[in-house]
Design an enzyme around this catalytic site. Structure first.
Site, short mmCIF file in Angstrom:
data_model
loop_
_atom_site.label_atom_id
_atom_site.label_comp_id
_atom_site.label_asym_id
_atom_site.label_seq_id
_atom_site.Cartn_x
_atom_site.Cartn_y
_atom_site.Cartn_z
CE LYS A 54 -35.45 76.63 26.36
NZ LYS A 54 -35.13 76.36 27.76
CD GLN A 98 -36.83 75.10 30.83
OE1 GLN A 98 -36.57 74.88 29.66
NE2 GLN A 98 -36.62 76.27 31.39
CG ASP A 121 -29.03 75.04 28.86
OD1 ASP A 121 -29.30 75.96 28.06
OD2 ASP A 121 -29.88 74.51 29.61
#
Ligand code: NAD
Length: 297
Positions: A54, A98, A121
């Site tokens: 990422k 994460q 997200d």
């Protein structure tokens, strides 16, 4: 019939390139680059790899990447303090924690602490709510990526029968919502669904997000269906293999004989997730600067 492969890898590469070019324009307009902060707690090897890729993808798309790697024994108060600091940092447009977090940390509490306007997200309940009532927010990256592949392939989805297998908050439910918003007729199937093969047989569009290797068989499919396979499953290694093969939730080979189009695993939905994350981050940056988000994003 032999289905065409929906090449998510190539689609994602084009999306990343487009987002990168637009991010360069954003930087000129705003006088700063868009920024994504990624927080990793602990040393889970798969998470380390995801966070590394990422970060690289963010830099390659002309954005700033801020990585925060914290030890496994990080306490909740410490993690919440970092999230708060990132919420207040004007250089940070998107915040991604994460998952999974180590067991002693409450994932919901951490996600709830992220500013909904930086929740790229799309996991915050505010963003789930915005999606369900049709307000602008952030949509989870994987289902949004699936939707992009579907509309690219099929154009208008109005009136099509769609079956989503799986009802998770990060894939199945938002996927179903996006399909409804696109005027498809949607069924959500799950572990308690009776006669799943008969339910799937109705579908012009099948989205499988279960996590069971090659569960969806060719004979379940309506001839000509479009199949999006979200599953990522590693088979046990065959003799002579160091690692088992990666397969999806759909028996790809046989399904290709019945479907009209299908995503492979790997190389289908997987690569879309990071590309959409970059897209969401740039959307956040435009909004955070009070600028109009370009339609082409
Ligand atoms: P999850 O475990 O949260 O949800 C799985 C869903 O499948 C559940 O809603 C359950 O009801 C349903 N299910 C389980 N067994 C079933 C059965 N026998 N029949 C019908 N439904 C059944 O999983 P998730 O987070 O939604 O992920 C699903 C899959 O997608 C996993 O393989 C995961 O690795 C993969 N995934 C891929 C990406 C990506 O491509 N970037 C992102 C997220 C998840």
């Amino acid at each position: 019939m032999t289905a065409s492969r929906i090449d998510g890898k190539a689609f994602a590469a084009r999306l990343r390139e487009r987002v990168g070019a637009m991010a360069a324009e954003f930087a000129k307009q705003a006088g700063r680059k868009a920024g994504l902060a990624v927080v990793l707690v602990g040393d889970d090897p798969a998470s380390q790899v995801y966070v590394g890729s990422k970060g690289k993808a963010t830099l390659a798309a002309n954005m700033e990447s801020f990585e925060h790697r914290l030890p496994d024994d990080t306490g909740e108060a410490q993690l919440l303090a970092l999230v708060e600091q990132l919420n207040n940092d004007d250089a940070v447009d998107g915040i991604l924690v994460q998952l999974p977090l180590p067991d002693h940390l409450d994932e919901q509490a951490i996600i709830s602490a992220i500013s909904p306007d930086k929740d790229v997200d799309g996991f915050h309940v505010i963003n789930a709510g915005r999606l369900s009532v049709g307000q602008n927010g952030f949509v989870p990256c994987t289902p949004l990526g699936c939707m992009m592949l579907l509309t690219d392939r099929l154009g208008d989805l109005s009136g099509l029968e769609a079956v989503v297998i799986g009802r998770s908050n990060i894939v199945g439910k938002p996927m179903a919502q996006l399909l409804v918003d696109a005027n498809a007729t949607v069924t959500i199937a799950h572990s308690r669904t009776k006669d799943l093969p008969a339910v799937v047989k109705r579908a012009d569009i099948v989205v499988a997000a279960v996590g069971r290797p090659e569960m969806v068989k060719a004979e379940w499919l309506k001839p000509g269906a479009t199949v999006i396979d979200v599953g990522i499953n590693r088979l046990p290694p065959a003799e002579g293999e160091a690692k088992g093969r990666l397969v999806g939730d759909v028996a790809f080979g046989e399904a290709s004989e019945v479907a009209s189009a299908i995503t492979p695993v790997p190389g289908g939905v997987g690569p879309m997730t990071i590309a959409v994350l970059l897209r969401n981050t740039l959307v956040a940056a435009y909004r955070n600067e009070g600028l109009t988000v370009p339609d082409s994003l």
